[in-house]
Design a protein around this motif. Structure first.
Motif, PDB file in Angstrom:
ATOM      1  N   ARG A   1       0.826  -1.211   0.000  1.00 15.18           N
ATOM      2  CA  ARG A   1       0.000   0.000   0.000  1.00 15.18           C
ATOM      3  C   ARG A   1       0.859   1.259   0.000  1.00 15.18           C
ATOM      4  O   ARG A   1       0.527   2.240  -0.666  1.00 15.18           O
ATOM      5  N   LEU A   2       1.982   1.241   0.729  1.00 20.73           N
ATOM      6  CA  LEU A   2       2.873   2.392   0.732  1.00 20.73           C
ATOM      7  C   LEU A   2       3.418   2.653  -0.667  1.00 20.73           C
ATOM      8  O   LEU A   2       3.441   3.805  -1.138  1.00 20.73           O
ATOM      9  N   ASP A   3       3.829   1.598  -1.352  1.00 21.19           N
ATOM     10  CA  ASP A   3       4.365   1.754  -2.702  1.00 21.19           C
ATOM     11  C   ASP A   3       3.329   2.359  -3.636  1.00 21.19           C
ATOM     12  O   ASP A   3       3.633   3.283  -4.417  1.00 21.19           O
ATOM     13  N   ALA A   4       2.091   1.879  -3.549  1.00 24.78           N
ATOM     14  CA  ALA A   4       1.024   2.409  -4.400  1.00 24.78           C
ATOM     15  C   ALA A   4       0.715   3.862  -4.045  1.00 24.78           C
ATOM     16  O   ALA A   4       0.471   4.691  -4.938  1.00 24.78           O
ATOM     17  N   LEU A   5       0.719   4.194  -2.751  1.00 25.25           N
ATOM     18  CA  LEU A   5       0.442   5.560  -2.328  1.00 25.25           C
ATOM     19  C   LEU A   5       1.558   6.505  -2.761  1.00 25.25           C
ATOM     20  O   LEU A   5       1.297   7.655  -3.149  1.00 25.25           O
ATOM     21  N   MET A   6       2.786   6.029  -2.721  1.00 22.37           N
ATOM     22  CA  MET A   6       3.898   6.846  -3.216  1.00 22.37           C
ATOM     23  C   MET A   6       3.722   7.156  -4.698  1.00 22.37           C
ATOM     24  O   MET A   6       4.006   8.268  -5.147  1.00 22.37           O
ATOM     25  N   ASP A   7       3.261   6.174  -5.477  1.00 16.71           N
ATOM     26  CA  ASP A   7       2.968   6.422  -6.891  1.00 16.71           C
ATOM     27  C   ASP A   7       1.901   7.493  -7.051  1.00 16.71           C
ATOM     28  O   ASP A   7       2.015   8.392  -7.902  1.00 16.71           O
TER      29      ASP A   7
ATOM     30  N   SER B   1       0.527  12.838  -8.608  1.00 20.82           N
ATOM     31  CA  SER B   1      -0.239  14.054  -8.297  1.00 20.82           C
ATOM     32  C   SER B   1       0.658  15.285  -8.339  1.00 20.82           C
ATOM     33  O   SER B   1       0.240  16.352  -8.812  1.00 20.82           O
ATOM     34  N   LEU B   2       1.870  15.153  -7.844  1.00 18.33           N
ATOM     35  CA  LEU B   2       2.811  16.275  -7.912  1.00 18.33           C
ATOM     36  C   LEU B   2       3.136  16.616  -9.365  1.00 18.33           C
ATOM     37  O   LEU B   2       3.183  17.793  -9.745  1.00 18.33           O
TER      38      LEU B   2
ATOM     39  N   LEU C   1      -5.188  13.554  -4.233  1.00 22.93           N
ATOM     40  CA  LEU C   1      -4.467  12.460  -4.871  1.00 22.93           C
ATOM     41  C   LEU C   1      -5.095  12.027  -6.196  1.00 22.93           C
ATOM     42  O   LEU C   1      -6.326  12.020  -6.344  1.00 22.93           O
ATOM     43  N   MET C   2      -4.264  11.646  -7.124  1.00 19.89           N
ATOM     44  CA  MET C   2      -4.725  10.992  -8.340  1.00 19.89           C
ATOM     45  C   MET C   2      -5.376   9.668  -7.967  1.00 19.89           C
ATOM     46  O   MET C   2      -5.122   9.121  -6.883  1.00 19.89           O
ATOM     47  N   PRO C   3      -6.222   9.095  -8.823  1.00 21.41           N
ATOM     48  CA  PRO C   3      -6.911   7.837  -8.490  1.00 21.41           C
ATOM     49  C   PRO C   3      -5.937   6.705  -8.190  1.00 21.41           C
ATOM     50  O   PRO C   3      -4.788   6.702  -8.650  1.00 21.41           O
ATOM     51  N   GLU C   4      -6.392   5.756  -7.393  1.00 17.03           N
ATOM     52  CA  GLU C   4      -5.579   4.572  -7.111  1.00 17.03           C
ATOM     53  C   GLU C   4      -5.153   3.910  -8.411  1.00 17.03           C
ATOM     54  O   GLU C   4      -5.927   3.813  -9.367  1.00 17.03           O
ATOM     55  N   GLY C   5      -3.935   3.435  -8.442  1.00 14.39           N
ATOM     56  CA  GLY C   5      -3.402   2.824  -9.654  1.00 14.39           C
ATOM     57  C   GLY C   5      -2.660   3.792 -10.548  1.00 14.39           C
ATOM     58  O   GLY C   5      -2.036   3.379 -11.535  1.00 14.39           O
ATOM     59  N   SER C   6      -2.701   5.092 -10.228  1.00 17.79           N
ATOM     60  CA  SER C   6      -1.986   6.084 -11.034  1.00 17.79           C
ATOM     61  C   SER C   6      -0.485   5.857 -10.937  1.00 17.79           C
ATOM     62  O   SER C   6       0.038   5.491  -9.878  1.00 17.79           O
ATOM     63  N   LYS C   7       0.196   6.082 -12.045  1.00 19.91           N
ATOM     64  CA  LYS C   7       1.643   5.893 -12.098  1.00 19.91           C
ATOM     65  C   LYS C   7       2.316   7.196 -12.517  1.00 19.91           C
ATOM     66  O   LYS C   7       1.875   7.842 -13.472  1.00 19.91           O
TER      67      LYS C   7
END
Length: 511
Positions: A40-46, A51-52, A142-148
């Protein structure tokens, strides 16, 4: 996994992804309200990095974070690094004016706050960077979950973060630390057995402090769990340490003092501890001995500066006869002593400590003159950072510190600059002159006390002036006492003799 750290340089954000792939369910971050796995941390960092980038931030741009230490705080910090964005973590206890100056100095494009710092950082229509509430707006931002994000590969020389170690009432001084410096800290983690399925680090010092970050990042890089304690309390700390089977921690000496004095200390099971660390303030030999006697695991003291330069390490559990020292230079660190003229002193003599290492600051942000003042070069041109501390090496290479050339006060692990407080005092109409010194404090290690010369024809009582000053400064800077004096003691060349003021305070029963 060891091969990942054998490289001369690596990227901490990439190691989070490694752990997310190999141990996705392992807890990465824990605070009083939530636990975040590595996956989850890795996905949230993405999400944070994407978003930045959506908001136009590029590698080398900066954000600021001014908030209580929580899982979202840590995740935003790590996510920014994945985008190559520089993080300026700011002290919530600073004054609003100082926070505004630091944001401007860092050129922060965004400011992340929470309920505890909304008022101090100003309201949304007052200019400055866009503010995002970690405890209210983060999900919407935040951008949607799964954003890269667009991949970014940092280089060792890129700025990693800006730490503000001064400027809480005066001009801010941002210490720029590079990705290469942080990687050097991470590689050192092998020595201290961070990470793995049982590695748990408990942190109760704030994330805006380099004291915390030198342990936080190695724990994450090596795949350990970080338990964040937003506000230190000795009893609560001991309960958390036992509950989570904590293996590592970083504490400043005053925290060790409070823990060892807690009535229930010996009733807690602390047997899981592998290493305890300390830095930021003088650590008395008697207190070290008590920790070694009653608290399982190794005890390691780091001596150095946020600016980097050389570090000395005292592995107290292996050097019981050297507890009065701060240890020997770390591997690859070159520590020397110089005199007032900048010449190296002879063996056995005392001098100012200067150091060179792989983990030195790039410089003070936008302050090249201050950077030059902090540097010393040996005859070969090798660059060192000056500490302002006076010390002497013994025959076995252990460094003993005697005094600080600078008048900095270290209270509860926080740096307080007397000149900042003196400048505030002199702004008052009733003050003709003032000097601030550090005096011993059972609670804080040191605490600031002011000696003030009254301006003729003015009237204000001691409590009134003390309250006025403490309302102008940050929480960690507040004066413990204030005394009126007819004239400040000075040397023949006009320098205030602060040792005389400390002695006066002790004689009068203030210590």
């Amino acid at each position: 996994m060891q091969e990942l750290f054998a490289r001369d340089f690596g990227v901490i954000a990439d190691l989070v992804r490694y752990h997310a792939e190999h141990s996705p369910d392992r807890a990465a971050l824990v605070d009083p309200s939530q636990t975040l796995s590595y996956a989850r941390l890795d996905a949230l960092m993405d999400q944070v990095a994407a978003s930045l980038q959506r908001d136009g931030l590029k590698a080398g741009d900066a954000i600021a974070i001014c908030a209580t230490m929580t899982v979202p705080y840590a995740a935003v910090f790590l996510g920014a690094l994945r985008a190559g964005v520089v993080v300026a973590p700011l002290a919530p206890g600073s004054t609003p004016a100082s926070l505004a100056r630091m944001q401007e100095d860092a050129s922060a494009r965004l400011l992340f706050v929470d309920a505890s710092t909304v008022e101090a950082t100003g309201s949304a229509g007052q200019g400055g960077p866009r503010r995002i509430r970690l405890d209210a707006d983060l999900d919407d931002w935040l951008m949607p979950e799964g954003s890269k994000p667009v991949p970014v590969t940092p280089e060792p020389s890129w700025p990693f973060n800006i730490i503000y170690s001064s400027g809480t009432t005066g001009d801010p001084k941002g210490i720029v630390q590079g990705h290469g410096m942080r990687w050097a800290h991470v590689r050192r983690g092998a020595t201290y057995q961070y990470g793995g399925p049982d590695g748990v680090t408990l942190l109760s010092t704030p994330l805006y402090s380099n004291t915390t970050l030198v342990v936080f990042f190695p724990t994450i890089a090596w795949g350990g769990t970080v338990v964040l304690m937003p506000k230190f309390d000795a009893g609560a700390y001991l309960r958390l340490a036992e509950q989570h089977r904590v293996t590592h921690t970083m504490l400043v000496p005053v925290q060790y003092q409070r823990l060892m004095a807690h009535p229930s200390f010996d009733q807690h099971d602390l047997s899981a501890f592998k290493f305890k660390f300390s830095t930021s303030a003088p650590f008395g030999a008697a207190l070290k001995a008590d920790v070694l006697k009653r608290w399982p695991g190794g005890l390691v003291e780091f001596y150095g500066m946020t600016e980097g330069g050389g570090t000395c390490i005292l592995e107290a559990h292996l050097n019981s006869t050297k507890l009065h020292t701060v240890g020997r230079p770390a591997e690859g660190h070159d520590i020397r002593l110089i005199d007032e003229q900048g010449r190296e002193v002879a063996a056995g003599e005392a001098g100012e400590v200067v150091g060179h290492s792989p983990s030195m600051m790039t410089g003070y942000h936008r302050q090249p003159e201050k950077t030059r003042e902090a540097e010393w070069f040996d005859p070969s041109g090798k660059r060192f950072i000056r500490t302002g501390d006076v010390g002497r090496f013994d025959a076995e290479g252990f460094l003993t510190l005697f005094d600080r050339k600078k008048d900095m006060i270290i209270s509860g692990g926080f740096n307080i600059y007397p000149s900042d407080l003196e400048a505030v005092l002199r702004q008052h109409d009733s003050v003709a002159d003032a000097a601030v010194v550090g005096v011993p404090s059972v609670q804080w290690g040191e605490t600031p006390v002011a000696f003030v010369v009254r301006r003729p024809g003015t009237v204000i009582d001691t409590d009134g002036l003390l309250q006025w000053v403490n309302a102008q400064v940050g929480k960690t800077q507040r004066l413990a006492a204030l005394e009126w004096i007819d004239e400040l003691p000075r040397s023949a060349i006009g320098k205030v003799l602060k040792r005389e003021l400390r002695d006066r305070y002790a004689v009068r029963g203030g210590a």
